[in-house]
Design an enzyme around this catalytic site. Structure first.
Site, short mmCIF file in Angstrom:
data_model
loop_
_atom_site.label_atom_id
_atom_site.label_comp_id
_atom_site.label_asym_id
_atom_site.label_seq_id
_atom_site.Cartn_x
_atom_site.Cartn_y
_atom_site.Cartn_z
N ASP A 153 64.92 1.70 2.11
CA ASP A 153 65.41 3.02 1.79
C ASP A 153 66.79 3.11 2.46
OD1 ASP A 153 65.31 5.70 0.98
OD2 ASP A 153 64.76 6.28 3.01
N ASP B 184 61.96 5.70 6.23
CA ASP B 184 61.96 6.54 7.43
C ASP B 184 60.59 7.17 7.67
OD1 ASP B 184 61.79 8.56 5.64
OD2 ASP B 184 63.71 9.48 6.11
N ASP C 108 59.42 8.85 1.98
CA ASP C 108 59.01 7.74 1.14
C ASP C 108 57.56 7.34 1.38
OD1 ASP C 108 60.15 7.25 3.53
OD2 ASP C 108 61.67 5.88 2.79
#
Lengths: 46, 772
Positions: free
Chosen positions: B443, B647, B651
């Site tokens: 990410d 994180d 997600d």
């Protein structure tokens, strides 16, 4: 060789005596921390 | 019964420390006994850590019943609570002393009995008189009795436990071997003269106890990370009975704090943390500015700056100035407790291979005893005098200690290593899977970047050098609450704190500070008027235009300028900075043969800029969370083993989808993190380190299993053929276990490669500024 009749039992007693000695040192905590004292000499506060 | 769906919350969960676990049969016995109680949802006993994790329905049974069931199985159990209990540590110390004493008795007796046995080995037939021979045998007998009665007591207790439960554990063949040897030797001593093997009995007991003692030391080291964390929590705290933020500094406060037990702290209490003291609980700083050492919690070896409004973690050490902290979480809610729980959960999860081994352990041990009997019977036909000793050698040599330790010892050492470097393994399968991963998906925000405002560039425009510029900005912005102002204040904090310590005169004197909302701050510094803020606001002080070269260089970012009446002093660019070391990590993953992809919800421009900065060429931008999940699923269909790094908050669905998920510890509240691993330090270098350790772990487990299996394959035929005497068998058995433990402990070594020494996490430029 007759002396062996004395020495062998004596050595058994000696072993038992050393055992008692170690038991005492263990009980007084001498083996609790084997690394600490070596490090403590580097400590300024001591 | 070893696992249940992770998404269903259990009614109650506890970790118990259990004394007396020696082999997989023990863990199986405990699982069986506790599992038989009503309402037990899951139970896992760990050979590696001597801990039992149990989840149960609080309505159906109680913790007392569970501890009782374990006690009835013949073990002592007590609950492990985050915060550590003195009683437990005293208990451990007592157990270690006893083990050492048993070892000493066996070792000393072994040496002396060896002396008495020596003449018999050397003497030529008829050289030694029958009297002397009898005397030496009796002396050996006298010194072997304590070994059998005292040193071997844990072995007998273990065997008795197994027999009472109508099962075969590892201690049963061992006890059978030493008992048969001793009784046969005593028979030769007192009734029908013949060969004696007292030396074999005492040596075997000594080696076996020695191996177990060293193994317990290794285990203590592996779980040392957990214990260190628990011990970092201070027992007392300085609490203010009432707190009002009127006092000007924590040190000069007129309200005297009282010393109370850290357990008695409640959310909302205010505590004073002295310099050099540990922070007693999770909280928010309400007064003071300091540097904290969070190495135990995150593995981050550099101190972390904190000021008013920042969160601090219980167990961190306050380094430079007194702080007043408002407590936000205590006891089981605290971060340290969450870390300990997650680490224990991982250490207790058994790898698939081990579960297989568990199921067959009983059969294996029965096979050993049948084999020993068969070898004995065969030799009875060939040479009756040796039949008994061959059977004993087979019994001892096949003890599957090494095989049962192969996987758990390696895993425990690897988890301990990673924990020391700030990587939490929260699921037992994570290491196995991570070793197989060939595609990393990242990410962007909060993962490859820090996810918060920070100073990413500084330009000097006046006579002040960069360091002084930063000091001045930090002083001006110290009281402001705007995120930009806080980013500057945080970046300057390490400099200012260092100044304070050295009583350095560089610190600018400040007066008449006035904030213009939305524009900036004006103040009088050493008599001169100085402004910090937007270029328009600061430029108004002297009327010169903002330099064009600075505007181009800092263009894309949020700009903060600094000026006095004479002209521009300097400017800072603020933005979402790339994590230091991210580029090196991407390169390291590529070198390890993995593909790297970045998925971002951001627009393509921003995503490509970050991707280029860290060296990722495969970028998929402007993706909704569902789209990310689909993308990962597509990669999986094409046969890739995916590790998703995020994180941990936004997600969560993608993380759940990947084969193995890794979250940044700074992202989500830790207790809610569902990922398989957590990078506590949020240092990219730790990720490549984790991959390297995972791969090494698999290699070590394979080595261990091959070694242990090869040892048994070679030793069993030798023992059955009568080549190995009982003492050789004992030596071989102990050595094979020691080699497995020693090989596993290699995983304890090794640190991540940090190409560039990371500076204070909030101020990537602090090091440069200090040098300036």
């Amino acid at each position: 060789m007759e002396i062996l009749y004395l020495l062998v039992p004596l050595s058994v007693l000696l072993v038992l005596a050393v055992g008692v000695l170690f038991w005492w040192s263990l009980g007084s905590g001498q083996f609790d921390d084997l690394d600490g004292p070596a490090q403590r000499i580097l400590d300024d506060d001591d | 019964m070893t696992s249940s769906p992770p998404d269903r919350e259990p009614a109650a969960e506890a970790v118990l420390a259990v004394e007396g676990i020696h082999c997989t049969a023990c863990t199986q016995l405990i699982e069986l006994r506790v599992g038989a109680l009503p309402g037990i949802a899951a139970i896992e006993a760990s050979l590696a850590t001597h801990r039992v994790r149990v989840r149960w329905d609080a309505a159906a049974t109680t913790l007392r019943d569970i501890v009782g069931a374990i006690a009835r199985a013949g073990y002592r159990a007590w609950p492990v609570t985050a915060g550590g209990s003195g009683a437990q540590r005293a208990e451990q110390r007592r157990a270690r002393r006893t083990a050492l004493w048993r070892l000493f008795v066996a070792g000393f007796s072994m040496m002396q009995v060896m002396m008495y046995a020596f003449p018999a080995y050397l003497a030529i037939e008829g050289e030694m008189s029958a009297d002397i021979d009898a005397l030496l045998k009796i002396a050996s007998f006298v010194l072997t009795v304590p070994v059998l009665v005292y040193s071997a007591a844990p072995l007998y207790a273990g065997a008795w436990r197994d027999l009472r439960a109508r099962r075969v554990g590892m201690d049963v063949p061992v006890v059978l071997g030493i008992t048969v040897t001793f009784v046969a030797s005593a028979w030769s001593t007192f009734i029908v003269p013949g060969p004696v093997y007292y030396d074999s009995v005492s040596m075997f007991v000594f080696l076996l106890l020695g191996a177990r003692y060293l193994e317990s030391l290794a285990r203590a080291r592996a779980s040392g990370a957990i214990d260190a964390l628990l011990e970092a929590q201070p027992a007392t705290a300085l609490r203010f009975d009432t707190w009002s933020p009127t006092a000007t500094s924590a040190a000069s406060s007129t309200q005297a704090p009282r010393e109370v037990a850290a357990d008695s702290l409640r959310t909302g209490d205010h505590v004073l943390v002295q310099i050099g003291a540990s922070i007693p609980a999770d909280g928010v700083v309400v007064q003071g500015m300091s540097l904290n050492d969070e190495a135990l919690l995150t593995g981050e070896s550099h101190p972390v700056a904190c000021g008013v409004g920042d969160t601090v973690t219980g167990g961190a050490i306050n380094l430079t100035a007194p702080l007043v902290v408002r407590v936000t979480a205590v006891g089981p809610d605290s971060r340290a407790s969450a870390i300990v729980r997650m680490m224990e959960r991982a250490a207790n999860r058994k790898p698939a291979l081990l579960q297989l081994a568990d199921r067959h352990a009983g059969t294996f041990l029965w096979a050993i005893m049948a084999l020993a009997l068969a070898a004995g019977l065969a030799w009875w036909q060939i040479e009756p005098a040796r039949a008994l000793w061959v059977a004993v050698a087979v019994l001892i040599v096949t003890c599957p200690c090494a095989l049962s330790l192969a996987a758990p010892a390696a895993q425990a050492a690897a988890i301990g290593n990673l924990a020391r470097h700030g990587v939490l393994v929260t699921q037992g399968h994570a290491l196995e899977t991570l070793a197989r991963v060939n595609h990393f998906v990242f990410d962007k925000t909060g993962t490859l970047t820090t996810g918060r405002m920070q100073v990413i560039d500084t330009i000097v425009l006046g006579e002040l050098e960069a360091g002084d510029l930063m000091r001045l900005a930090g002083r001006l912005e110290a009281q402001a609450v705007h995120p930009v102002a806080q980013a500057l204040a945080m970046a300057a904090a390490p400099l200012l704190v260092a100044d304070k310590q050295q009583a350095d005169a560089n610190t600018p004197l400040l007066a008449d500070s006035i904030e213009t909302p939305g524009a900036g701050i004006e103040a009088r510094v050493n008599g001169r008027r100085v402004r910090i803020g937007s270029p328009a606001f600061t430029g108004a002080l002297h009327g010169q235009p903002f330099p064009a070269h600075a505007a181009t260089r800092l263009g894309a970012h949020t700009l903060v300028a600094l000026a006095d009446e004479a002209g521009w002093l300097g400017a800072f660019a603020l933005g979402d900075g790339i994590r230091p070391g991210a580029r090196a990590m991407v390169a390291a993953l590529r070198d390890a043969g993995c593909r790297v992809t970045m998925l971002s919800g951001d627009h393509l421009d921003a995503a490509s800029r970050v991707a280029a900065a860290v060296g990722i060429d495969d970028v998929q931008a402007a993706m909704m969370p569902e789209k990310k999940t689909e993308s990962v699923a597509a990669l999986q269909r094409s046969g890739s083993v995916i590790a998703m790094v995020g994180d941990g908050v936004n997600d969560a669905p993608v993380l759940a989808r990947a084969h193995v998920s890794i979250a940044m510890g700074s992202g989500a509240p830790l207790a809610q993190t569902r990922s398989d691993m957590v990078l506590m330090s949020a240092r990219p270098a730790d990720l490549s380190h984790a991959v390297a350790v995972a791969r090494r772990t698999q290699a070590v487990v394979r080595q261990n299993i091959v070694w242990a299996a090869a040892y048994n394959l070679v030793a069993i035929p030798l023992a059955a053929a009568g080549v190995l005497t009982p003492w050789m068998a004992g030596l071989g058995m102990a050595m094979s276990s020691l080699i497995v433990v020693g090989n596993s402990m290699r995983l304890w070594q090794g640190a991540p490669h940090t190409a560039v020494a990371p500076t204070f996490s909030t101020a990537p430029h602090a090091q440069d500024l200090k040098a300036a």
